[in-house]
Design an enzyme around this catalytic site. Structure first.
Site, PDB file in Angstrom:
ATOM      1  N   GLY A  43      43.598  48.957  35.797  1.00  0.00           N
ATOM      2  CA  GLY A  43      43.379  47.734  36.567  1.00  0.00           C
ATOM      3  C   GLY A  43      42.145  47.836  37.422  1.00  0.00           C
ATOM      4  O   GLY A  43      41.341  48.767  37.258  1.00  0.00           O
ATOM      5  N   ASN A  44      41.985  46.894  38.325  1.00  0.00           N
ATOM      6  CA  ASN A  44      40.864  46.955  39.253  1.00  0.00           C
ATOM      7  C   ASN A  44      41.333  46.434  40.616  1.00  0.00           C
ATOM      8  O   ASN A  44      42.452  45.951  40.754  1.00  0.00           O
ATOM      9  CB  ASN A  44      39.664  46.178  38.716  1.00  0.00           C
ATOM     10  CG  ASN A  44      39.994  44.719  38.485  1.00  0.00           C
ATOM     11  OD1 ASN A  44      40.202  43.969  39.416  1.00  0.00           O
ATOM     12  ND2 ASN A  44      40.084  44.326  37.206  1.00  0.00           N
TER      13      ASN A  44
END
Ligand code: C5P
Length: 400
Positions: free
Chosen positions: A208-209
């Site tokens: 993810g980020n």
């Protein structure tokens, strides 16, 4: 300082009790509120409640204090009229210009922005009569918030709930902040993506980020305050839904692509503010990946995700559709931004320098907005809402 004057119209639905909370938000933040309840709404919340919470008498009757001509004065003096809840009946009366009580009179005399927050059962909301009335009101420049989806009175669930009072307040705050400027996105369908995608590796892990979604949410809320119908594609965010915005929850880049292509079909503008993962794991493990004692983990093979922004730019739903991208750069932002604008084929690209706590997760942002026509608009450091409004100014000019 001018104390903003708000008229809170309350029509006869059970959600009237939630308008008490909305009223408190207004009074606690320095607004002068005159509550105009319809006769039917007084079955749900009594006059004494409105008077106590607003610190002013509630205005219920056209025939009370006639010498003050209340049916004209209340509307004329308002900076904002918000009707919450707005029933199907109230929307119908407003759409047809009926004026048989103080609230409907007020709606005809008001020259300020008017916000309707409908609440009713799904069938009533979806009925062609209601939908046509809503379309009429929007065409005339009123802001009609989309109802929220969820539990309705009784056991049923669906679209028709009054949006959260805090979210209605936020929507009204943004409308008031525009100080009567025209609703330049009225009649437009705006699609905004926000947040960050997650690419699952196994049932409990993902790539993810750190995107919070704040910029995308600010774009959605400010577009609604300028009169747009807004679809917000929200990827893994924790933020409350902005009032009046259709929120579509997605998680992966592939889900975001599907939702974006569907929503873009009739959109006037698509803004891709979401941080989309460029890669996803090539394989998804159906059971949790175990560590093996004494052995190094197997490398994770990645494959590329489709570039949604480039695809939207290349296959536009109409020749007039605008596509806007975001570019977060850590160095040589403008140089990389210009190249990215050309590569992606979008009309506008919001370029910001990230890293060292800037932009990601913050409430503020600064950027340069590059146009495919060669334009460069500098957005000074400020709230994400301010950046959003400058972007909508550029979009509105180009949509004309
Ligand atoms: O190429 P880069 O990730 O820097 O581009 C950022 C812009 O492109 C953002 O507007 C983002 O939403 C969009 N994007 C996309 N699909 C991808 C990667 C990025 O739409 N796979």
């Amino acid at each position: 300082m001018h104390q903003p004057r708000v008229v809170l119209g309350v029509s006869g639905g059970i959600a009237a009790y939630k308008a008490c909370e909305l009223l408190r938000r207004f009074t606690e933040s320095g607004h002068q509120v005159t509550v105009v309840p319809t006769a039917a709404s007084l079955h749900f919340v009594g006059e004494a409640t409105w008077a106590a919470l607003s610190g002013r008498p509630a205005a219920t009757e056209t025939w009370e204090r006639v010498h003050e001509v209340p049916h004209v004065r209340i509307g004329q003096q308002a900076d904002l009229v918000v009707v919450a809840p707005a029933t199907a009946d109230l929307l119908a009366k407003a759409a047809h210009g009926l004026a048989d009580d103080l609230l409907t009179n007020t709606l005809l005399t008001a020259r300020c922005p008017v916000v309707f927050a409908p609440a009713m059962h799904t069938e009533m909301w979806e009925h062609p009569a209601t939908q046509e009335n809503v379309a009429t009101l929007r065409r005339r420049g009123a802001i009609v918030l989309e109802p929220a989806v969820g539990r309705l009175t009784g056991v049923d669930t669906g679209k028709g709930r009054l949006p959260d009072p805090g979210a209605i307040f936020e929507a009204c705050r943004l409308v008031l902040a525009r100080g009567g400027l025209p609703l330049d996105l009225a009649g437009r369908h705006v699609v905004v993506s926000g947040g960050g995608t997650r690419e699952p590796l196994d049932p409990v892990r993902f790539l993810g980020n750190i995107s919070s979604g704040k910029q995308g949410y600010a774009l959605a809320a400010t577009a609604a305050a300028r009169g747009a119908r807004v679809t917000l594609l929200a990827a893994n965010t924790e933020l409350p839904d902005p009032a009046g915005v259709d929120v579509v929850k997605v998680s992966t880049a592939l889900q975001l692509r599907e939702a974006a292509l569907a929503a873009a079909a009739d959109a006037d503008v698509v803004v891709m503010a979401a941080a989309v993962a460029d890669f996803r794991p090539a394989e998804y493990a159906a059971v949790k990946i175990k560590k093996v004692e004494g052995a190094e983990p197997a490398p994770v093979a990645l494959v590329r995700n489709p570039d949604i922004l480039a695809e939207l730019s290349a296959h536009r739903a109409s020749a007039a559709q605008l596509v806007v991208g975001f570019a977060a750069e850590t160095d040589h932002a403008l140089e990389h931004g210009r190249a990215k604008l050309t590569r992606k084929g979008c009309d506008l690209l919001v370029v910001n320098e990230v890293g060292a706590g800037r932009a990601f997760g913050a409430d503020t942002n600064e950027a340069v907005i590059l146009g495919s026509d060669g334009s460069e608009t500098v957005v000074p450091h400020g709230p994400k809402e301010a950046l959003a409004d400058i972007l909508w100014d550029l979009v509105a000019q180009r949509l004309k």
